[in-house]
Design a protein around this motif. Sequence first.
Motif, short mmCIF file in Angstrom:
data_model
loop_
_atom_site.label_atom_id
_atom_site.label_comp_id
_atom_site.label_asym_id
_atom_site.label_seq_id
_atom_site.Cartn_x
_atom_site.Cartn_y
_atom_site.Cartn_z
N ILE A 52 3.15 -7.05 17.98
CA ILE A 52 3.39 -6.02 16.96
C ILE A 52 4.63 -6.42 16.17
CG2 ILE A 52 4.00 -3.61 16.53
CD1 ILE A 52 2.39 -2.92 19.06
N VAL A 53 4.45 -6.61 14.85
CA VAL A 53 5.56 -7.03 13.99
C VAL A 53 6.01 -5.91 13.05
CG1 VAL A 53 4.99 -9.48 14.15
CG2 VAL A 53 3.97 -8.09 12.32
N GLY A 54 5.24 -4.83 12.99
CA GLY A 54 5.62 -3.70 12.15
C GLY A 54 4.93 -2.44 12.63
N MET A 55 5.61 -1.30 12.50
CA MET A 55 5.03 -0.02 12.83
C MET A 55 5.38 0.96 11.73
SD MET A 55 5.48 3.23 15.10
CE MET A 55 6.89 3.55 14.21
N PHE A 56 4.37 1.67 11.24
CA PHE A 56 4.56 2.56 10.11
C PHE A 56 3.93 3.91 10.41
CE2 PHE A 56 4.03 -1.84 8.86
CZ PHE A 56 5.27 -2.09 8.31
N GLU A 57 4.67 4.98 10.13
CA GLU A 57 4.14 6.33 10.31
C GLU A 57 3.46 6.76 9.02
OE1 GLU A 57 5.51 10.70 11.93
OE2 GLU A 57 7.00 9.12 11.75
N CYS A 58 2.29 7.36 9.15
CA CYS A 58 1.49 7.75 7.98
C CYS A 58 1.79 9.19 7.58
CB CYS A 58 0.01 7.62 8.30
SG CYS A 58 -0.43 6.00 8.90
N TYR A 59 2.11 9.36 6.33
CA TYR A 59 2.35 10.70 5.80
C TYR A 59 1.28 11.08 4.79
CZ TYR A 59 6.97 10.10 7.82
OH TYR A 59 8.01 9.89 8.68
N ASP A 60 0.75 10.08 4.08
CA ASP A 60 -0.20 10.35 3.01
C ASP A 60 -1.08 9.11 2.84
OD1 ASP A 60 -1.40 11.73 0.98
OD2 ASP A 60 0.22 11.50 -0.45
N TRP A 61 -2.29 9.31 2.36
CA TRP A 61 -3.23 8.21 2.14
C TRP A 61 -3.67 8.20 0.69
CZ3 TRP A 61 -4.06 4.71 5.89
CH2 TRP A 61 -3.75 5.08 7.19
N HIS A 62 -3.84 7.00 0.14
CA HIS A 62 -4.32 6.84 -1.24
C HIS A 62 -5.39 5.76 -1.26
CE1 HIS A 62 -0.93 9.18 -2.74
NE2 HIS A 62 -0.21 8.54 -1.84
N GLU A 63 -6.50 6.06 -1.89
CA GLU A 63 -7.57 5.08 -2.01
C GLU A 63 -7.30 4.20 -3.23
OE1 GLU A 63 -12.41 4.77 -2.38
OE2 GLU A 63 -11.44 6.73 -2.49
N ILE A 64 -7.41 2.89 -3.03
CA ILE A 64 -7.26 1.96 -4.13
C ILE A 64 -8.56 1.18 -4.25
CG2 ILE A 64 -6.00 -0.07 -4.97
CD1 ILE A 64 -3.60 0.94 -3.34
N LYS A 65 -9.21 1.31 -5.41
CA LYS A 65 -10.49 0.65 -5.59
C LYS A 65 -10.35 -0.75 -6.16
CE LYS A 65 -12.88 4.95 -5.99
NZ LYS A 65 -14.00 5.66 -6.44
N ASP A 66 -9.26 -1.00 -6.89
CA ASP A 66 -9.04 -2.30 -7.50
C ASP A 66 -7.57 -2.62 -7.36
OD1 ASP A 66 -8.86 -4.57 -9.03
OD2 ASP A 66 -9.83 -3.75 -10.77
N GLU A 67 -7.25 -3.75 -6.74
CA GLU A 67 -5.84 -4.08 -6.48
C GLU A 67 -5.05 -4.39 -7.75
OE1 GLU A 67 -4.93 -6.77 -3.36
OE2 GLU A 67 -6.60 -6.08 -2.16
N LYS A 68 -5.70 -4.59 -8.86
CA LYS A 68 -4.99 -4.86 -10.12
C LYS A 68 -4.49 -3.56 -10.65
CE LYS A 68 -7.85 -8.82 -11.08
NZ LYS A 68 -8.80 -9.46 -11.93
#
Length: 68
Positions: A52-68
């Motif tokens: 494990i190199v990183g741990m992140f707590e989730c507060y909110d989620w966002h959908e991204i359909k295109d990385e640009k």
Amino acid sequence: MKEECLLVIVNQSYREGMTQEEIYKIARKSWRVSLDKLSSLKYVFAVSNSKIVGMFECYDWHEIKDEK
């Protein structure tokens, strides 16, 4: 305490000495998660070569359909 979590494998992008911000940027790019599971996920772990190199707590989620 039992919490749902997501493991994101970052073997290809991770390099020793990266900051947590850099690890977050590589880990957040390609999560494929069912919308039904999102509400129960509390933590995301970035994993490289079984470590494990990183741990992140989730507060909110966002959908991204295109990385640009």
